[in-house]
Write a protein that holds these residues in place. Structure first.
Motif, PDB file in Angstrom:
ATOM      1  N   GLY A   1      -3.599   7.207  -3.380  1.00 51.43           N
ATOM      2  CA  GLY A   1      -3.224   5.901  -2.865  1.00 51.43           C
ATOM      3  C   GLY A   1      -3.178   4.854  -3.974  1.00 51.43           C
TER       4      GLY A   1
ATOM      5  N   THR B   1      -2.495   0.410  -4.465  1.00 50.59           N
ATOM      6  CA  THR B   1      -2.372  -0.899  -3.834  1.00 50.59           C
ATOM      7  C   THR B   1      -1.869  -1.907  -4.858  1.00 50.59           C
TER       8      THR B   1
ATOM      9  N   SER C   1       1.254   5.657  -0.542  1.00 52.83           N
ATOM     10  CA  SER C   1       0.689   6.993  -0.605  1.00 52.83           C
ATOM     11  C   SER C   1       1.671   7.849  -1.402  1.00 52.83           C
TER      12      SER C   1
ATOM     13  N   VAL D   1       0.866  -1.181   0.000  1.00 56.05           N
ATOM     14  CA  VAL D   1       0.000   0.000   0.000  1.00 56.05           C
ATOM     15  C   VAL D   1       0.900   1.227   0.000  1.00 56.05           C
TER      16      VAL D   1
ATOM     17  N   GLY E   1       4.987   4.128   2.006  1.00 51.76           N
ATOM     18  CA  GLY E   1       4.247   2.894   1.837  1.00 51.76           C
ATOM     19  C   GLY E   1       4.555   1.842   2.880  1.00 51.76           C
TER      20      GLY E   1
END
Length: 268
Positions: free
Chosen positions: A62, A64, A23, A21, A247
């Protein structure tokens, strides 16, 4: 100036990770000094999530990545038209009170040497004092790659007397805050140094809040204010807070990272 930017970050893992994940603060700021065109962000195998503009005016989105994967590439390409605003951040919309940037962070926490340096810089005019503070850091910390680490603090860089743009910026924000002037760390790109020589294209500088002008940029590593060679991405209390990529990877493997950044001038 018309600048073409290509920025690639490759993450490698010695064991496949289950999930990643991130950012990303990788979209150029909106203000009078720059206009962005054809900006593309891609994360290999990634799913783009929601994006938002935070209180400091930075665009954050964001991403993923679902594993198992043993490497992930973040690619950014685009064009930015820039012009010189003498370092003044005009037309940048944000909601955070500048006084917020008077507080310390782990990387900028002052010691006695930083306090003494801040106290030694005189000047009643705020803009003049900001220039003098930046000059004091330029005089005390020589630009020398490879002598500091990511976790080097402002106090450690000043004691060493050497460092890179991150160290100059941490030290400048520290002594500006000690002088009662809000200051923050800015991440972005730089086309070249004033003498035209190649420079680390991923760059950092400080912004100091000056009454009547607002935020004004100061690049102590290059003894200048940001001009048309600079592209602003975002800001924070320090390098970690303003990081373009943040992340969390889910897995037990070790991570290795390679970064390549190119900033080239295009014909108008």
């Amino acid at each position: 100036m018309r600048l073409m930017i290509a920025h690639e970050t490759l993450y490698r893992y010695d064991q496949p990770i289950r999930n990643l994940v991130q950012s990303l603060r990788l979209t150029p700021s909106i203000f009078e000094g720059q206009k962005t065109h054809d900006w593309q962000i891609d994360v290999s195998g990634g799913l783009r999530g929601p994006g938002f503009r935070d209180g400091a005016g930075d665009w954050i989105e964001g991403w993923t990545v679902r594993g198992p994967v043993d490497q992930v590439t973040v690619r950014i390409t685009g064009r930015v038209d820039t012009r010189d605003t003498a370092g003044v951040l005009r037309g940048h919309r944000e909601m955070i009170n500048p006084l917020t940037y008077l507080r310390d962070s782990p990387a900028t926490r002052p010691d006695d040497a930083l306090r003494a340096l801040a106290a030694s810089v005189a000047g009643d005019d705020p803009l003049d004092r900001a220039h003098r503070l930046s000059g004091a850091i330029s005089d005390r910390i020589a630009f020398r790659p490879g002598v500091t680490q990511t976790g080097t603090t402002a106090a450690q860089a000043l004691a060493l007397g050497e460092g890179v743009c991150q160290d100059h910026t941490h030290a400048l924000t520290a002594i500006a805050r000690l002088s009662g002037m809000p200051a923050r760390y800015v991440s972005g790109y730089l086309h070249s140094t004033l003498d035209g020589k190649a420079h680390d294209a991923a760059h950092a500088w400080a912004e100091i809040h000056v009454p009547g002008l607002g935020w004004v940029g100061f690049d102590a590593a290059n003894r200048c204010c940001p001009d048309e060679r600079y592209v602003r991405l975002g800001s924070g209390l320090d390098a970690a807070d303003a990081a373009p990529i943040r992340g969390v990877a889910m897995g037990s493997g070790a991570e290795d990272m390679d970064v390549t950044v190119r900033v080239e001038e295009m014909a108008q």
